[in-house]
Design a protein around this motif. Structure first.
Motif, mmCIF file in Angstrom:
data_model
loop_
_atom_site.group_PDB
_atom_site.id
_atom_site.type_symbol
_atom_site.label_atom_id
_atom_site.label_comp_id
_atom_site.label_asym_id
_atom_site.label_seq_id
_atom_site.Cartn_x
_atom_site.Cartn_y
_atom_site.Cartn_z
ATOM 1 N N SER A 1 -66.496 1.127 -20.118
ATOM 2 C CA SER A 1 -66.511 -0.236 -20.632
ATOM 3 C C SER A 1 -65.502 -1.141 -19.914
ATOM 4 O O SER A 1 -65.650 -2.367 -19.916
ATOM 5 N N PHE A 2 -64.477 -0.530 -19.317
ATOM 6 C CA PHE A 2 -63.421 -1.314 -18.656
ATOM 7 C C PHE A 2 -64.015 -2.272 -17.635
ATOM 8 O O PHE A 2 -63.637 -3.459 -17.576
ATOM 9 N N TYR A 3 -64.949 -1.790 -16.843
ATOM 10 C CA TYR A 3 -65.480 -2.585 -15.729
ATOM 11 C C TYR A 3 -66.513 -3.617 -16.179
ATOM 12 O O TYR A 3 -66.999 -4.402 -15.365
ATOM 13 N N ASN A 4 -66.817 -3.646 -17.469
ATOM 14 C CA ASN A 4 -67.615 -4.744 -18.002
ATOM 15 C C ASN A 4 -66.769 -6.007 -18.171
ATOM 16 O O ASN A 4 -67.317 -7.100 -18.330
ATOM 17 N N TYR A 5 -65.445 -5.825 -18.136
ATOM 18 C CA TYR A 5 -64.534 -6.933 -18.408
ATOM 19 C C TYR A 5 -63.634 -7.281 -17.221
ATOM 20 O O TYR A 5 -63.202 -8.436 -17.099
ATOM 21 N N PHE A 6 -63.350 -6.300 -16.374
ATOM 22 C CA PHE A 6 -62.435 -6.508 -15.256
ATOM 23 C C PHE A 6 -63.000 -5.823 -14.017
ATOM 24 O O PHE A 6 -63.370 -4.648 -14.063
ATOM 25 N N ALA A 7 -63.051 -6.562 -12.915
ATOM 26 C CA ALA A 7 -63.683 -6.036 -11.703
ATOM 27 C C ALA A 7 -62.887 -4.886 -11.096
ATOM 28 O O ALA A 7 -63.471 -3.920 -10.589
ATOM 29 N N THR A 8 -61.562 -4.987 -11.141
ATOM 30 C CA THR A 8 -60.702 -3.970 -10.545
ATOM 31 C C THR A 8 -59.459 -3.801 -11.413
ATOM 32 O O THR A 8 -59.159 -4.641 -12.276
ATOM 33 N N LYS A 9 -58.721 -2.765 -11.145
ATOM 34 C CA LYS A 9 -57.453 -2.563 -11.859
ATOM 35 C C LYS A 9 -56.449 -3.649 -11.488
ATOM 36 O O LYS A 9 -55.667 -4.102 -12.332
ATOM 37 N N ASP A 10 -56.463 -4.109 -10.241
ATOM 38 C CA ASP A 10 -55.573 -5.201 -9.838
ATOM 39 C C ASP A 10 -55.914 -6.483 -10.591
ATOM 40 O O ASP A 10 -55.017 -7.221 -11.021
ATOM 41 N N ALA A 11 -57.216 -6.778 -10.718
ATOM 42 C CA ALA A 11 -57.627 -7.967 -11.466
ATOM 43 C C ALA A 11 -57.178 -7.861 -12.921
ATOM 44 O O ALA A 11 -56.777 -8.860 -13.538
ATOM 45 N N PHE A 12 -57.221 -6.660 -13.456
ATOM 46 C CA PHE A 12 -56.735 -6.425 -14.817
ATOM 47 C C PHE A 12 -55.235 -6.698 -14.899
ATOM 48 O O PHE A 12 -54.757 -7.319 -15.853
ATOM 49 N N ALA A 13 -54.480 -6.259 -13.896
ATOM 50 C CA ALA A 13 -53.033 -6.483 -13.887
ATOM 51 C C ALA A 13 -52.708 -7.971 -13.919
ATOM 52 O O ALA A 13 -51.747 -8.396 -14.570
ATOM 53 N N VAL A 14 -53.505 -8.779 -13.212
ATOM 54 C CA VAL A 14 -53.306 -10.229 -13.229
ATOM 55 C C VAL A 14 -53.443 -10.763 -14.655
ATOM 56 O O VAL A 14 -52.627 -11.569 -15.121
ATOM 57 N N GLU A 15 -54.464 -10.296 -15.374
ATOM 58 C CA GLU A 15 -54.685 -10.758 -16.744
ATOM 59 C C GLU A 15 -53.601 -10.247 -17.696
ATOM 60 O O GLU A 15 -53.191 -10.948 -18.631
ATOM 61 N N VAL A 16 -53.135 -9.026 -17.461
ATOM 62 C CA VAL A 16 -52.060 -8.478 -18.293
ATOM 63 C C VAL A 16 -50.777 -9.282 -18.098
ATOM 64 O O VAL A 16 -50.049 -9.569 -19.057
ATOM 65 N N LEU A 17 -50.488 -9.664 -16.864
ATOM 66 C CA LEU A 17 -49.313 -10.491 -16.600
ATOM 67 C C LEU A 17 -49.398 -11.822 -17.343
ATOM 68 O O LEU A 17 -48.403 -12.299 -17.902
ATOM 69 N N SER B 1 -50.970 -6.262 -3.120
ATOM 70 C CA SER B 1 -52.001 -6.903 -3.932
ATOM 71 C C SER B 1 -51.795 -8.415 -3.890
ATOM 72 O O SER B 1 -50.993 -8.953 -4.669
ATOM 73 N N PRO B 2 -52.505 -9.116 -3.016
ATOM 74 C CA PRO B 2 -52.338 -10.576 -2.920
ATOM 75 C C PRO B 2 -52.584 -11.297 -4.240
ATOM 76 O O PRO B 2 -51.897 -12.276 -4.547
ATOM 77 N N ASP B 3 -53.541 -10.823 -5.025
ATOM 78 C CA ASP B 3 -53.845 -11.490 -6.290
ATOM 79 C C ASP B 3 -52.693 -11.369 -7.277
ATOM 80 O O ASP B 3 -52.336 -12.330 -7.967
ATOM 81 N N VAL B 4 -52.107 -10.179 -7.346
ATOM 82 C CA VAL B 4 -50.971 -9.990 -8.243
ATOM 83 C C VAL B 4 -49.768 -10.789 -7.744
ATOM 84 O O VAL B 4 -49.057 -11.419 -8.538
ATOM 85 N N ARG B 5 -49.562 -10.796 -6.447
ATOM 86 C CA ARG B 5 -48.440 -11.562 -5.884
ATOM 87 C C ARG B 5 -48.601 -13.045 -6.193
ATOM 88 O O ARG B 5 -47.636 -13.735 -6.561
ATOM 89 N N GLU B 6 -49.817 -13.557 -6.072
ATOM 90 C CA GLU B 6 -50.072 -14.967 -6.386
ATOM 91 C C GLU B 6 -49.792 -15.258 -7.857
ATOM 92 O O GLU B 6 -49.211 -16.297 -8.204
ATOM 93 N N LYS B 7 -50.207 -14.341 -8.734
ATOM 94 C CA LYS B 7 -49.962 -14.535 -10.160
ATOM 95 C C LYS B 7 -48.479 -14.492 -10.469
ATOM 96 O O LYS B 7 -47.975 -15.309 -11.269
ATOM 97 N N LEU B 8 -47.761 -13.555 -9.864
ATOM 98 C CA LEU B 8 -46.318 -13.472 -10.083
ATOM 99 C C LEU B 8 -45.625 -14.749 -9.624
ATOM 100 O O LEU B 8 -44.713 -15.249 -10.292
ATOM 101 N N THR B 9 -46.054 -15.295 -8.494
ATOM 102 C CA THR B 9 -45.484 -16.541 -7.995
ATOM 103 C C THR B 9 -45.714 -17.675 -8.986
ATOM 104 O O THR B 9 -44.814 -18.486 -9.273
ATOM 105 N N GLU B 10 -46.926 -17.728 -9.529
ATOM 106 C CA GLU B 10 -47.242 -18.757 -10.531
ATOM 107 C C GLU B 10 -46.357 -18.616 -11.768
ATOM 108 O O GLU B 10 -45.798 -19.606 -12.276
ATOM 109 N N LEU B 11 -46.215 -17.386 -12.261
ATOM 110 C CA LEU B 11 -45.441 -17.170 -13.482
ATOM 111 C C LEU B 11 -43.955 -17.445 -13.271
ATOM 112 O O LEU B 11 -43.285 -17.968 -14.175
#
Length: 203
Positions: A44-60, A119-129
């Motif tokens: 069910s995880f992949y019905n909501y999040f494309a990858t574990k990295d994408a999930f980490a962005v949402e968790v942050l 992980s560019p996506d996580v790095r971008e999210k961290l920069t935003e936060l």
């Protein structure tokens, strides 16, 4: 027709992911650990999040949004001095860490170490936060500068960043030592030296 995503399941995954990543770290926890904690099938995880990295962005986002909602108002409390607003905010963050025996530390700091280089996506999210964290501090420090509590030429953006950097170092050491001491030193040796604490009024 395909089943529509269930917002309750998504919310449960985020809560479980936040707790699992804080206790185990990103690299040490598997998707199965997260879904087991949420009480849902692994697939069910992949019905909501494309990858574990994408999930980490949402968790942050979940992590920092919670802290903003709980403690952000401290920084805008006009009934307190700007020094006390900033100090109260960092004390509140320390109290969050103490609740877990200083075992969790700061999720933003932990994921910065684990993921920001690959992980560019996580790095971008961290920069935003980090920017969202800095802005209310900048607003407080700008007010301090207007009130004469900081020198006229103080770069309040740089000072806010230094405070965040110092806090993250204290959080990392506090997690290693399982102790409040680094947080206490941050306040007494960093905050009180970089920010001018207003003198108490005599009665």
């Amino acid at each position: 027709m395909p089943r529509q995503p269930d917002p309750d399941i998504r919310a449960r995954l985020l809560v479980a992911g936040l707790e699992t990543m804080q206790s185990m770290g990103f690299n040490s926890c598997a998707v199965q650990d997260i879904t087991a904690a949420a009480g849902i099938p692994k697939g069910s995880f992949y019905n909501y999040f494309a990858t574990k990295d994408a999930f980490a962005v949402e968790v942050l986002e979940e992590y920092w949004s919670r802290l903003e909602a709980a403690h952000g108002p401290l920084l805008s409390d006009r009934g307190a001095s700007t020094y006390e607003r900033v100090a109260s905010f960092f004390r509140a963050l320390a109290s969050e860490h103490e609740t877990h025996g200083f075992t969790f530390g700061c999720l933003m700091g932990s994921l910065s170490l684990e993921l920001s280089s690959n992980s560019p996506d996580v790095r971008e999210k961290l920069t935003e936060l980090l920017g969202r964290w800095a802005q209310p501090l900048v607003d407080c420090l700008r007010e301090s500068r207007r009130n004469g509590e900081l020198p006229t030429g103080t770069d309040v953006k740089a000072l806010a960043d230094v405070l965040i950097d110092g806090w993250e170092g204290a959080a990392m050491r506090g997690k290693v030592l399982r102790s409040a001491l680094p947080y206490q030193r941050f306040e007494t040796l960093v905050l009180k030296r970089l920010l001018k604490k207003p003198a108490s009024r005599k009665q």
